[in-house]
Write an enzyme that holds these catalytic residues in place. Structure first.
Site, PDB file in Angstrom:
ATOM      1  N   ASP A 145       2.550  56.698  -4.962  1.00 50.91           N
ATOM      2  CA  ASP A 145       1.707  57.701  -5.650  1.00 50.91           C
ATOM      3  C   ASP A 145       2.095  59.078  -5.111  1.00 50.91           C
ATOM      4  O   ASP A 145       2.728  59.177  -4.058  1.00 50.91           O
ATOM      5  CB  ASP A 145       0.219  57.448  -5.338  1.00 50.91           C
ATOM      6  CG  ASP A 145      -0.054  57.372  -3.837  1.00 50.91           C
ATOM      7  OD1 ASP A 145       0.122  56.283  -3.268  1.00 50.91           O
ATOM      8  OD2 ASP A 145      -0.383  58.408  -3.220  1.00 50.91           O
ATOM      9  N   ASP A 156       0.334  61.869  -3.372  1.00 50.96           N
ATOM     10  CA  ASP A 156      -0.972  62.018  -2.730  1.00 50.96           C
ATOM     11  C   ASP A 156      -1.789  63.086  -3.481  1.00 50.96           C
ATOM     12  O   ASP A 156      -1.274  63.752  -4.385  1.00 50.96           O
ATOM     13  CB  ASP A 156      -0.763  62.391  -1.252  1.00 50.96           C
ATOM     14  CG  ASP A 156      -1.983  62.085  -0.406  1.00 50.96           C
ATOM     15  OD1 ASP A 156      -2.644  61.069  -0.654  1.00 50.96           O
ATOM     16  OD2 ASP A 156      -2.294  62.891   0.490  1.00 50.96           O
TER      17      ASP A 156
HETATM   18  N1  ADE Z   1      -0.497  54.364   1.072  1.00 45.00           N
HETATM   19  C1  ADE Z   1      -0.119  54.461  -0.227  1.00 45.00           C
HETATM   20  N2  ADE Z   1      -0.466  55.664  -0.742  1.00 45.00           N
HETATM   21  C2  ADE Z   1      -1.074  56.343   0.247  1.00 45.00           C
HETATM   22  C3  ADE Z   1      -1.642  57.641   0.349  1.00 45.00           C
HETATM   23  N3  ADE Z   1      -1.650  58.468  -0.684  1.00 45.00           N
HETATM   24  N4  ADE Z   1      -2.189  58.003   1.534  1.00 45.00           N
HETATM   25  C4  ADE Z   1      -2.170  57.149   2.587  1.00 45.00           C
HETATM   26  N5  ADE Z   1      -1.655  55.922   2.545  1.00 45.00           N
HETATM   27  C5  ADE Z   1      -1.101  55.519   1.401  1.00 45.00           C
END
Ligand code: ADE
Length: 276
Positions: A215, A217
């Site tokens: 993703d 963040d």
């Molecule tokens: N693992 C997968 N995506 C994440 C995210 N955005 N923040 C922390 N850990 C993750």
């Protein structure tokens, strides 16, 4: 030339015992308690390997509750020379797209309630010394090069390096935190690489990690959506599996005597009790 044995810590989405030929389960105890699950010992292309599911095979252990010390101890105890791991991560950079792999080269530690050393000074610890390990380079450079070269040969979308911020979790970051990590120059954020990488160093294991971006963040995507994360995780898991299956015979072809000696020497020169 020492024979290699490769520990594989499968993160979310990569803990399939099916990747091993002749896998047998082994229950292990350590001075630090039980690891996340049984070890599964077997072979990949004739190379001895050991698989461990970081969150347990049923994915029941949250990042703060993983017994990182027991996991690393268990892999060392069964004779591993290397540990290669996968980890789901959020991307902090536009050019690292969900679905991409990153052979990470450094980390920023934002964890705060994890046992992060074997040398903790506790009365029950088998380690009494005071040890300060260097963490540069944080990951085994030669293993990283092989992972990178193999990923490129396989045509996988891969980035050569990047720093990962490990947060305590289980919550995702706030937007302000996500933006701070970007300002700090980090590429990715996850919840599990630290203290695993630090303990591997103390144990003298040659450790490298393949981060899977699942993703963007929340700095970019607004809200991190677990459904989306899981969807991308499943697609990426196949890429990492392919990469591990291809790199393992290449690791076994190399002579690692020098790197393993360097690990031993590093521990010797980091042990304040022995030196002073
Ligand atoms: N693992 C997968 N995506 C994440 C995210 N955005 N923040 C922390 N850990 C993750």
């Amino acid at each position: 030339m020492s024979k290699v044995k490769i520990g594989i810590i499968g993160g979310s989405g990569l803990n399939k015992p099916g990747i091993l030929e002749g896998g047998t389960e082994k229950v292990v105890q350590t001075p630090f308690g039980p690891p996340s699950d049984v070890l599964i010992e077997g072979q990949i292309s004739g190379v001895d390997c050991v698989l461990l599911a970081r969150h347990g095979r049923e994915h029941t252990i949250n990042p703060s509750s993983i017994n990182y010390r027991a996991n690393i101890w268990a892999l060392k105890d069964v004779g591993c020379t290397h540990v290669i791991v996968s980890s789901a991560t959020g991307s902090l950079q536009e050019d690292i797209k969900p679905g991409d792999l990153v052979i990470v080269d450094s980390f920023i530690d934002r964890t705060f309630k994890r046992e992060n050393t074997f040398y903790d000074g506790s009365p029950n610890s088998p380690f009494k010394d005071v040890v300060h390990m260097p963490m540069e380079p944080a990951f085994c450079s030669k293993t990283r090069s092989l992972l990178l070269e193999t990923a490129r040969d396989l045509g996988l979308p891969v980035h050569e390096g990047g720093s990962v911020v490990t947060i305590e979790g289980p919550r995702f970051s706030s937007k302000a935190e996500s933006n701070v990590f970007r300002l700090q120059g980090a590429s990715l954020v996850n919840m599990t690489l630290v203290p695993e990488v630090c303990l591997a160093r103390e144990a003298g294991l040659l450790y490298a990690a393949v981060a899977m971006a699942t993703d963007y963040d929340c700095w970019r995507c607004g809200v991190v959506n677990v459904v989306e994360v899981l969807k991308n995780l499943r697609a990426n898991a196949k890429k990492v599996e392919k990469l591990f299956l291809a790199v393992i015979p290449k690791i076994a072809e190399q002579n690692w005597d020098n790197e393993l000696k360097c690990m031993k020497d590093m521990l010797k020169y980091s042990n304040q009790t022995q030196i002073s």
